[in-house]
Design an enzyme around this catalytic site. Structure first.
Site, PDB file in Angstrom:
ATOM      1  N   GLU A 278       0.832  -1.198   0.000  1.00  0.00           N
ATOM      2  CA  GLU A 278       0.000   0.000   0.000  1.00  0.00           C
ATOM      3  C   GLU A 278       0.873   1.257   0.000  1.00  0.00           C
ATOM      4  O   GLU A 278       0.523   2.269  -0.602  1.00  0.00           O
ATOM      5  CB  GLU A 278      -0.947  -0.014   1.212  1.00  0.00           C
ATOM      6  CG  GLU A 278      -1.916   1.133   1.176  1.00  0.00           C
ATOM      7  CD  GLU A 278      -3.296   0.782   1.727  1.00  0.00           C
ATOM      8  OE1 GLU A 278      -3.533  -0.401   2.042  1.00  0.00           O
ATOM      9  OE2 GLU A 278      -4.119   1.698   1.827  1.00  0.00           O
ATOM     10  N   GLU A 281       2.228   1.744  -3.524  1.00  0.00           N
ATOM     11  CA  GLU A 281       1.147   2.259  -4.353  1.00  0.00           C
ATOM     12  C   GLU A 281       0.912   3.738  -4.041  1.00  0.00           C
ATOM     13  O   GLU A 281       0.772   4.575  -4.941  1.00  0.00           O
ATOM     14  CB  GLU A 281      -0.109   1.437  -4.050  1.00  0.00           C
ATOM     15  CG  GLU A 281      -1.337   1.811  -4.845  1.00  0.00           C
ATOM     16  CD  GLU A 281      -2.544   0.953  -4.441  1.00  0.00           C
ATOM     17  OE1 GLU A 281      -2.588   0.507  -3.264  1.00  0.00           O
ATOM     18  OE2 GLU A 281      -3.412   0.738  -5.289  1.00  0.00           O
ATOM     19  N   CYS A 298      -8.466  -2.216   3.356  1.00  0.00           N
ATOM     20  CA  CYS A 298      -8.396  -3.457   4.135  1.00  0.00           C
ATOM     21  C   CYS A 298      -9.682  -3.738   4.891  1.00  0.00           C
ATOM     22  O   CYS A 298      -9.813  -4.786   5.500  1.00  0.00           O
ATOM     23  CB  CYS A 298      -7.198  -3.487   5.068  1.00  0.00           C
ATOM     24  SG  CYS A 298      -6.757  -1.909   5.696  1.00  0.00           S
ATOM     25  N   SER A 318      -7.279   1.947  -2.726  1.00  0.00           N
ATOM     26  CA  SER A 318      -6.064   1.152  -2.899  1.00  0.00           C
ATOM     27  C   SER A 318      -6.482  -0.177  -3.528  1.00  0.00           C
ATOM     28  O   SER A 318      -7.547  -0.708  -3.219  1.00  0.00           O
ATOM     29  CB  SER A 318      -5.420   0.902  -1.542  1.00  0.00           C
ATOM     30  OG  SER A 318      -4.571  -0.212  -1.621  1.00  0.00           O
ATOM     31  N   LYS A 357     -15.729  -9.889   6.295  1.00  0.00           N
ATOM     32  CA  LYS A 357     -14.695 -10.682   5.615  1.00  0.00           C
ATOM     33  C   LYS A 357     -15.259 -12.011   5.119  1.00  0.00           C
ATOM     34  O   LYS A 357     -14.686 -12.639   4.233  1.00  0.00           O
ATOM     35  CB  LYS A 357     -13.500 -10.908   6.537  1.00  0.00           C
ATOM     36  CG  LYS A 357     -12.816  -9.583   6.891  1.00  0.00           C
ATOM     37  CD  LYS A 357     -11.317  -9.681   6.945  1.00  0.00           C
ATOM     38  CE  LYS A 357     -10.660  -8.311   6.904  1.00  0.00           C
ATOM     39  NZ  LYS A 357     -10.924  -7.499   8.107  1.00  0.00           N
ATOM     40  N   GLU A 360     -16.251 -11.095   1.756  1.00  0.00           N
ATOM     41  CA  GLU A 360     -15.059 -10.830   0.950  1.00  0.00           C
ATOM     42  C   GLU A 360     -14.434 -12.140   0.446  1.00  0.00           C
ATOM     43  O   GLU A 360     -14.064 -12.258  -0.723  1.00  0.00           O
ATOM     44  CB  GLU A 360     -14.032 -10.059   1.790  1.00  0.00           C
ATOM     45  CG  GLU A 360     -12.752  -9.737   1.041  1.00  0.00           C
ATOM     46  CD  GLU A 360     -11.647  -9.232   1.963  1.00  0.00           C
ATOM     47  OE1 GLU A 360     -11.596  -9.662   3.128  1.00  0.00           O
ATOM     48  OE2 GLU A 360     -10.841  -8.407   1.508  1.00  0.00           O
ATOM     49  N   GLU A 365     -13.143 -13.320  -7.537  1.00  0.00           N
ATOM     50  CA  GLU A 365     -11.766 -13.071  -8.008  1.00  0.00           C
ATOM     51  C   GLU A 365     -10.723 -13.607  -7.032  1.00  0.00           C
ATOM     52  O   GLU A 365      -9.561 -13.774  -7.387  1.00  0.00           O
ATOM     53  CB  GLU A 365     -11.553 -11.576  -8.279  1.00  0.00           C
ATOM     54  CG  GLU A 365     -11.751 -10.630  -7.103  1.00  0.00           C
ATOM     55  CD  GLU A 365     -13.192 -10.147  -6.914  1.00  0.00           C
ATOM     56  OE1 GLU A 365     -14.125 -10.904  -7.264  1.00  0.00           O
ATOM     57  OE2 GLU A 365     -13.386  -9.035  -6.391  1.00  0.00           O
ATOM     58  N   CYS A 503     -11.420  -2.544  13.817  1.00  0.00           N
ATOM     59  CA  CYS A 503     -11.761  -3.970  13.912  1.00  0.00           C
ATOM     60  C   CYS A 503     -11.924  -4.466  15.348  1.00  0.00           C
ATOM     61  O   CYS A 503     -12.545  -5.501  15.568  1.00  0.00           O
ATOM     62  CB  CYS A 503     -10.690  -4.809  13.244  1.00  0.00           C
ATOM     63  SG  CYS A 503     -10.366  -4.328  11.562  1.00  0.00           S
TER      64      CYS A 503
HETATM   65  S1  SF4 Z   1     -14.081  -5.674  11.695  1.00  0.00           S
HETATM   66 FE1  SF4 Z   1     -15.205  -3.867  11.017  1.00  0.00          FE
HETATM   67  S2  SF4 Z   1     -13.589  -2.333  10.653  1.00  0.00           S
HETATM   68 FE2  SF4 Z   1     -12.592  -4.324  10.719  1.00  0.00          FE
HETATM   69  S3  SF4 Z   1     -12.499  -4.959   8.600  1.00  0.00           S
HETATM   70 FE3  SF4 Z   1     -14.352  -5.856   9.498  1.00  0.00          FE
HETATM   71  S4  SF4 Z   1     -15.972  -4.420   8.999  1.00  0.00           S
HETATM   72 FE4  SF4 Z   1     -14.024  -3.335   8.689  1.00  0.00          FE
END
Ligand code: SF4
Ligand code: SF4
Ligand code: SF4
Ligand code: FES
Ligand code: FES
Ligand code: FES
Lengths: 668, 175
Positions: A278, A281, A298, A318, A357, A360, A365, A503
């Site tokens: 990052e 970049e 992220c 990014s 996540k 994600e 991809e 997080c």
């Molecule tokens: S815990 Fe919350 S702040 Fe951290 S990556 Fe997941 S959604 Fe984003």
């Protein structure tokens, strides 16, 4: 407001509390409440927090400010009766299968039912079971468990600025749901899971992936590799009666080995890698003055938010994948081969504080030879469940340490878990890279006035400066983005995290009931940073090795293919079309996007012009014209589809020519 | 698109263009601080005769509200309908006065003739929707039936069915 107030015959000074409930809790009375939440607006709907005031009679304490001289009773026979009746009414329509309920033991409704000793419900059930929504990759919504407190509604709109959920219908049929009763997977939900954290019952829960992990662990043909995110280590202990913020890395690693994982790695290592990529970049963009400010990527909840709401910013994001996806890609692409394995032989599990996540990891991809780079994402809470299921006595475990090479991280990688961490890591890396010297101290971030949850710092480089902002919660990000657009604020790098504080309070973390735990977890992260012997990612030998062996250098082609990604616009609501010209025998089909981006770029004018052209050429019975929502090309709108051909940036001036070419010619 | 579908949607689709332009006018009229979502929904329902999902999403988009909020308001008020209504809206008053004069037997007669039941009160060809209201303020004429704003007083079950039949026949000829 100052003065004194009497609570159950005890005198208490008023100390700036917003409402009576806060004050009553300070008097060591745990007043029951459903719809009160420490960081949301007052709602006053559930009436559980009701108290008796000498002159005012019955009042909802959560939405009444304290006033000098008030005399409050929190428990009287009438109050007790009222609270019991409210509870019984809630329980009457509730799915009372507590033994098989995810929230059992942590549910406010269950707790209060026990506290009030309710053993008989005088009211009958008058609704049928409603379907559970399990389509979202991040969370499950079970309307049969909802007590209509509205916490999720206010959380999603006030904190995240989105408003996915709201009350619908009225009277006995009132429910909380996404627009049109659709699934969370079909609307603009970003999967942050903050509504799970706010929900007092099991109406909103984490989408579990535990079963697939158990299955992999018992499959003799799979090598099961686990990685743990930075924020997990400061919260997992809470599930086992530990203090918030206490670092339990050693016990966590030991528990993972006991569960049978073959290799245990640290996502902080991948965060070091992210900082390298990052920064490269960013410095490239900074020198060229291109695509600035750069937004971090992220946080997948933020990424999905940008895809739904800010297609114009997608070039500024990014291109770095989030750290756990980077490690997943390394494992499947390079490590597997070196070990003489195929990507399918390895099962990668990410333990994350995060529900976003989960979504994600399912992005198409993020796969290698058809195998997902990360096979399962489990939350901190799910890991605790697995540890308990296996009967591991967490508190008695001996500390263990991560495997190498992907288990060693610098302090910079360690702090990704709270707001400001990613930027600090990038600053350390950038200064090191530009000056060739190890950065000795960190730059302090200071709050930006008028912008809650936004902090900034200015890093001098050469004769210029890099202006950096961090923001947490999407509601605050929305406000910041608006200010960037008007020029009120301006930065080169903006770090966005969807969850309050980052997080550490992700949707998959152990539940917290006040801001204190959040603060302690952040403190815990900072402590973990200080414990690391090295502070900058460049000094991480294993990072150097990864570049030497596989990735050449930050920003190289192979690094790009492995560690970076791209973004696409996403529609907000799956929906139908609005007919404008409905031909009886349609031959040509035209759809014009009226989604937000295209609407702002003048798609309504395009529709008017098209309708006029159709009429002028007397083609109303041959051409179908419809308004549609979002063709997922929002950054290049207005978008028009003519017989399946997508046209971008269609202006009214271009229309007559397009119409002639693609419609009239085809009809003669 | 199959012919069957076409016939089904045609009564409301024919006006698509005028309706959509009117929708945009309604939204444009209601800008600024004192715009009222309820007023917009009322005006739009008059245009479309119900509140289609896509149109609600469009309104949310134009007003920068979340679709869930607009949906919440639209479902809160009994005056709003999210189901498509037939070309003719046949309303039978079931207020006290009309009820006493056996308005429900009028309702039942139409149900029987057109094969309508609770939960399916629109004919498959989208020509009629049957509904009840509480007192339309014409109690002197009880029982009362209203079709697209036109009031029929002291109506018998047979007379009501005859009126509906006539409308149905006329529509067939025009098709
Ligand atoms: S815990 Fe919350 S702040 Fe951290 S990556 Fe997941 S959604 Fe984003
Ligand atoms: S997961 Fe986040 S975006 Fe989705 S409904 Fe809950 S709070 Fe809103
Ligand atoms: S889903 Fe949970 S938070 Fe939302 S209203 Fe229902 S009980 Fe409250
Ligand atoms: S907590 Fe006060 S009304 Fe719900
Ligand atoms: S708004 Fe997404 S393509 Fe038009
Ligand atoms: S009761 Fe039918 S008009 Fe009053």
């Amino acid at each position: 407001m100052s003065g004194t107030i009497t609570i159950d015959q005890k005198q208490l000074p008023i100390n700036g509390e917003d409402n009576l409930l806060e004050l009553i809790r300070k008097a060591s009375v745990d007043l029951p409440a459903f719809c009160y939440h420490f960081e949301l607006s007052d709602f006053g709907a559930c009436r559980m927090c009701i108290v008796e005031e000498e002159k005012m009679g019955f009042i909802a304490s959560c939405s009444t400010p304290p006033a000098d001289g008030m005399v409050i009773r929190t428990t009287t026979p009438r109050l007790q009766r009222m609270r019991r009746t409210i509870l019984e009414l809630l329980l009457a329509d509730h799915d009372r299968d507590c033994t098989i309920c995810e929230r059992s033991g942590q549910c406010r409704l269950q707790e209060l039912t026990l506290r009030f000793g309710i053993d008989n419900i005088r009211f009958g059930k008058d609704i049928e079971a409603l379907p559970r929504d399990e389509l979202s990759a991040s969370l499950v919504r079970d309307p049969n468990k909802c007590v209509l407190c509205g916490n999720c509604v206010r959380n999603c709109s006030e904190i995240q600025g989105i408003g996915v959920l709201d009350f619908a219908y009225r009277g006995a049929r009132v429910r909380v749901m996404p627009a049109f009763g659709k699934s969370l997977a079909e609307v603009e939900c970003v999967g942050c899971g903050q509504c799970i954290q706010a929900c007092p019952t099991a109406a909103l829960t984490i989408k579990f992936e535990i079963d697939s992990v158990w299955a992999a662990l018992s499959d003799p043909h799979k090598r099961v590799i686990v990685q743990t995110a930075p924020a997990v280590r400061v919260a997992l202990g809470e599930e086992f009666a530990g203090k918030a913020g206490a670092i339990s890395t050693g016990k966590m690693v030991a528990a993972l080995r006991r569960l049978g994982f073959h290799e245990v790695y640290d996502t902080c290592f991948a965060a070091d890698l992210t900082a390298m990529e990052e920064t490269a970049e960013f410095l490239h963009r900074f020198e060229k003055g291109e695509n600035l400010p750069q937004f971090t990527s992220c946080c997948p909840a933020w990424v999905k938010y940008a895809e739904h709401f800010h297609s114009e910013l997608l070039d500024q994001l990014s291109t770095c994948r989030s750290p756990h996806q980077m490690l997943g890609a390394l494992l499947k692409k390079f490590y597997a081969r070196e070990q003489g394995l195929s990507p399918q032989d390895i099962f990668v599990v990410s333990v994350m504080p995060c529900t976003a996540k989960k979504f994600e990891a399912k992005r198409p991809e993020f796969t290698t030879e058809g195998s997902p780079d990360v096979d399962a994402v489990i939350s901190t809470h799910e890991l605790a469940r697995m540890i308990r299921e296996m009967g591991i006595v967490f508190e008695e475990l001996e500390d263990d340490s991560y495997d190498l090479p992907f288990g060693f991280a610098s302090g910079a990688g360690t702090i990704f878990g709270y707001s400001g961490g990613v930027s600090t890591a990038v600053i350390r890396t950038a200064i090191y890279k530009l000056s060739g010297k190890r950065p000795a101290v960190d730059f302090a971030f200071t709050p930006v006035e008028g912008f809650p949850n936004v902090n900034e710092t200015i890093v001098p480089v050469g004769d210029g400066a890099i202006r950096i902002a961090t923001v947490h919660t999407l509601g605050a990000a929305k406000k910041l983005i608006a200010a960037l657009r008007t020029g009120e604020l301006s930065y080169h790098l903006v770090e966005v995290m969807a969850c309050p504080g980052g997080c550490i309070s992700g949707g998959g973390q152990p539940l917290i009931s006040d801001a204190q735990a959040r603060h302690e977890r952040a403190q815990g992260m900072r402590g973990a940073d200080k414990l690391q012997q090295i502070r900058a990612p460049q000094d991480n030998l294993f990072i150097k090795e990864v570049y030497q062996r596989w990735l050449e250098q930050p920003g190289s082609d192979v690094a790009h293919r492995t560690l970076h990604t791209g973004y696409t616009s996403r529609r907000r609501v799956f929906g139908q079309f609005i007919p404008v010209v409905a031909a009886e025998r349609p031959v040509v089909d035209i759809k014009v996007c009226v989604g937000t981006s295209c609407h702002l770029r003048g798609s309504y004018g395009v529709i008017q012009e098209l309708a006029a052209l159709i009429e002028k050429q007397q083609l109303t019975d041959r051409v179908n014209l419809e308004a549609t929502f979002c063709l997922e090309q929002c950054d290049r709108g207005p978008s028009v589809v003519i017989d399946g051909h997508l046209l971008e940036g269609v202006s009214e001036e271009r229309l007559p020519a397009i119409f002639e070419e693609m419609v009239v010619k085809n009809l003669v | 698109m199959s012919t069957e579908q076409q016939i089904q949607v045609s009564p409301s689709r024919r006006n698509g263009q005028r309706q959509f332009f009117r929708l945009n006018e309604i939204i444009a009229e209601q800008t600024g601080a004192n715009r009222s979502l309820i007023a917009i929904l009322q005006a739009v329902q008059e245009e479309y005769r119900y509140l289609p999902e896509e149109v609600l999403t469009y309104i949310a988009t134009a007003l920068d509200l979340s679709p869930a909020t607009v949906f919440g308001v639209a479902t809160f008020f009994a005056q709003f309908s999210l189901e498509p209504k037939g070309h003719y809206l046949v309303t039978i008053c079931d207020g006290t006065a009309c009820h006493v004069k056996r308005s429900m037997s009028v309702y039942d007669a139409i149900c029987r003739k057109y094969d309508l039941t609770e939960g399916r009160l629109t004919t498959p060809d989208m020509l009629f929707t049957l509904e009840t209201v509480a007192c339309v303020g014409a109690c002197g004429l009880a029982p009362v039936m209203i079709i697209n704003g036109k009031t029929y007083g002291q109506i018998s079950p047979e007379a009501a069915v005859a009126i509906v039949d006539k409308l149905a026949n006329r529509e067939e000829k025009e098709e």
